[in-house]
Scaffold this active site. Structure first.
Site, PDB file in Angstrom:
ATOM      1  N   SER A  80       0.661  -1.241  -0.128  1.00  0.00           N
ATOM      2  CA  SER A  80       0.072  -0.017  -0.030  1.00  0.00           C
ATOM      3  C   SER A  80       0.660   1.284  -0.075  1.00  0.00           C
ATOM      4  O   SER A  80       0.227   2.525  -0.231  1.00  0.00           O
ATOM      5  CB  SER A  80      -0.912   0.119   1.209  1.00  0.00           C
ATOM      6  OG  SER A  80      -2.095  -0.878   0.935  1.00  0.00           O
ATOM      7  N   TYR A 173     -10.708   2.208   5.755  1.00  0.00           N
ATOM      8  CA  TYR A 173      -9.981   1.959   4.746  1.00  0.00           C
ATOM      9  C   TYR A 173     -10.378   1.055   3.836  1.00  0.00           C
ATOM     10  O   TYR A 173     -10.750  -0.164   3.910  1.00  0.00           O
ATOM     11  CB  TYR A 173      -8.423   1.146   5.316  1.00  0.00           C
ATOM     12  CG  TYR A 173      -7.178   0.978   4.506  1.00  0.00           C
ATOM     13  CD1 TYR A 173      -6.227   2.109   4.634  1.00  0.00           C
ATOM     14  CD2 TYR A 173      -6.942  -0.003   3.844  1.00  0.00           C
ATOM     15  CE1 TYR A 173      -5.178   2.101   3.693  1.00  0.00           C
ATOM     16  CE2 TYR A 173      -5.706  -0.117   2.950  1.00  0.00           C
ATOM     17  CZ  TYR A 173      -4.889   1.110   3.095  1.00  0.00           C
ATOM     18  OH  TYR A 173      -3.759   0.814   2.498  1.00  0.00           O
ATOM     19  N   SER A 174     -10.015   1.306   2.206  1.00  0.00           N
ATOM     20  CA  SER A 174     -10.593   0.390   1.203  1.00  0.00           C
ATOM     21  C   SER A 174      -9.922   0.697   0.101  1.00  0.00           C
ATOM     22  O   SER A 174      -9.655   1.724  -0.532  1.00  0.00           O
ATOM     23  CB  SER A 174     -12.117   0.964   1.037  1.00  0.00           C
ATOM     24  OG  SER A 174     -12.611   0.108  -0.133  1.00  0.00           O
ATOM     25  N   ASN A 175      -9.448  -0.583  -0.429  1.00  0.00           N
ATOM     26  CA  ASN A 175      -8.599  -0.583  -1.637  1.00  0.00           C
ATOM     27  C   ASN A 175      -9.294  -0.163  -2.903  1.00  0.00           C
ATOM     28  O   ASN A 175      -8.547   0.489  -3.854  1.00  0.00           O
ATOM     29  CB  ASN A 175      -7.965  -1.836  -1.640  1.00  0.00           C
ATOM     30  CG  ASN A 175      -6.712  -2.276  -0.926  1.00  0.00           C
ATOM     31  OD1 ASN A 175      -5.522  -1.960  -0.625  1.00  0.00           O
ATOM     32  ND2 ASN A 175      -7.251  -3.107   0.232  1.00  0.00           N
ATOM     33  N   GLY A 318       2.897  -0.729   3.914  1.00  0.00           N
ATOM     34  CA  GLY A 318       2.198  -1.659   3.325  1.00  0.00           C
ATOM     35  C   GLY A 318       2.303  -3.143   3.516  1.00  0.00           C
ATOM     36  O   GLY A 318       3.331  -3.507   4.302  1.00  0.00           O
ATOM     37  N   ASN A 346       0.720 -12.212  11.059  1.00  0.00           N
ATOM     38  CA  ASN A 346      -0.856 -12.141  11.229  1.00  0.00           C
ATOM     39  C   ASN A 346      -1.086 -11.721  12.412  1.00  0.00           C
ATOM     40  O   ASN A 346      -2.305 -11.709  12.883  1.00  0.00           O
ATOM     41  CB  ASN A 346      -0.995 -13.945  11.159  1.00  0.00           C
ATOM     42  CG  ASN A 346      -0.648 -14.399  10.012  1.00  0.00           C
ATOM     43  OD1 ASN A 346      -1.226 -14.165   8.956  1.00  0.00           O
ATOM     44  ND2 ASN A 346      -0.036 -15.735   9.754  1.00  0.00           N
TER      45      ASN A 346
END
Length: 367
Positions: A80, A173-175, A318, A346
């Site tokens: 990101s 948050y949204s890609n 990212g 994770n």
């Protein structure tokens, strides 16, 4: 991590040709701890303070199967952090009068953005860049279908789902926001997004190790540590270095190095890429805290994170299968640091520990 136990753990830090940093170096200790305690296969860092030399660090192994050393300042998938590059291109076009931040998405992609509670006539370009559009994140619905995706396919996946909230109501948050931002760039310039990044950012700054993978290119060119995936339920990590990154596109497809990212964020915050008005807009933030980054705030493709020594640093970060990157530039411009590990954590604890190394590198390196 039984596989990792079979390989020797190597670590080194250097500034120019110097082969090793003292074991008392705080950044080196931080990377060593990530390998030893958080079980990341490898950790890399690049740190620059003022006009001093760039120091590069490594810990762990670059290949769990062979025990090969970690390439110094090796290339990694930066996930990101790509969003900041996309946002810069959009804001450059804003400065050129070709895009308006508060114009509806429909101005540039007429009739494209429609769905359950979704209407491109009510969502602005600014809301895309700041993640306040309410658009659902397509990555939640990709499943395990690893293949090549066209940007419009990614958008269509998102539009099959209901809006998360009304535009401007809150931050989430949204890609999908950045896929749309990339599509707007292509519509306005009539050129591929990758070309826009190359001509407007990568070449002018001399980012020799940064590139946007071509369609179908699943490899990482040049020296790089292998990236690994570990199932959240446990088990040995497996090599996921080679994959088609097209599902990330404008939201996460770039490959780079820690040093190139330092150069990029330093140039951005110094005003080398944007006019003053657009940079000020980029640095206008809303609350965007996460469990591993308390106090974080999100601007237009740019994140401010509090530092233990006072002030903030500006960057992005990212997460992508195989790699995690964090870092940026101190608010006073006196230091830049980026850290990468070769597994996507994770757990929140490991992400916090990566952030801690960034804080150490920006606030008190060498102590």
């Amino acid at each position: 991590m039984a596989t990792g136990a079979l390989a020797p753990v190597a670590s080194a830090a250097s500034a120019g040709p110097a082969p090793h940093a003292p074991r008392t170096d705080a950044v080196q200790r931080g990377l060593d701890s990530l390998v030893r305690s958080d079980h990341v296969p490898a950790a890399l860092a690049s740190v620059k303070h003022g006009k001093g030399p760039t120091r590069t660090y490594t810990a762990g192994v670059g290949d769990l199967a062979t025990g090969a050393p970690v390439p110094r300042d090796g290339r990694v998938r930066i996930g990101s952090n790509t969003k900041t590059f996309t946002a810069v291109v959009v804001l450059q076009l804003v400065g050129e009068g070709k895009i308006a931040l508060d114009a509806p998405v429909d101005t540039y992609l007429k009739g494209v953005v429609r769905g359950d509670g979704i209407d491109g006539r009510r969502i602005t370009v600014r809301q895309l860049l700041q993640h306040t559009s309410g658009l659902p994140d397509y990555t939640k619905y990709l499943g395990d279908d690893v293949r090549h995706y066209e940007p419009r396919e990614l958008l269509d996946i998102a539009l099959r789902h209901k809006a998360d909230f009304d535009p401007g109501e809150k931050w989430a948050y949204s890609n999908t926001n950045y896929v749309l931002a990339g599509l707007i760039v292509q519509e306005v310039t009539r050129r591929p997004l990758a070309e826009a990044m190359e001509q407007r950012i990568i070449k002018p700054l001399g980012l020799r190790h940064t590139y946007f993978p071509a369609p179908g290119d699943a490899t990482i060119r040049g020296p790089h540590p292998k990236g690994y995936y570990q199932d959240p339920a446990g088990g040995a990590p497996h090599d996921i270095t080679e994959m088609d990154p097209s599902w990330g596109w404008a939201a996460g497809q770039l490959i780079s190095t820690n040093s190139d990212l330092n150069r990029f964020f330093t140039a951005l915050l110094s005003g080398d890429l944007l006019r003053d008005e657009q940079l000020a807009q980029m640095r206008t933030t809303v609350p965007a805290e996460t469990p591993f980054a308390p106090g974080a705030r999100y601007g237009l493709g740019l994140v401010s994170t509090p530092l233990s020594c006072g002030g903030v640093y500006w960057g992005h970060g990212g997460s992508i299968p195989g790699y995690e990157t964090r870092g940026g530039v101190r608010g006073d411009g006196k230091a830049a640091a980026n850290v990468a590990v070769t597994i996507q954590p994770n757990d929140t604890a490991t992400k916090r520990h990566v952030e801690r190394v960034v804080d150490t590198a920006l606030c008190r390196p060498g102590r």
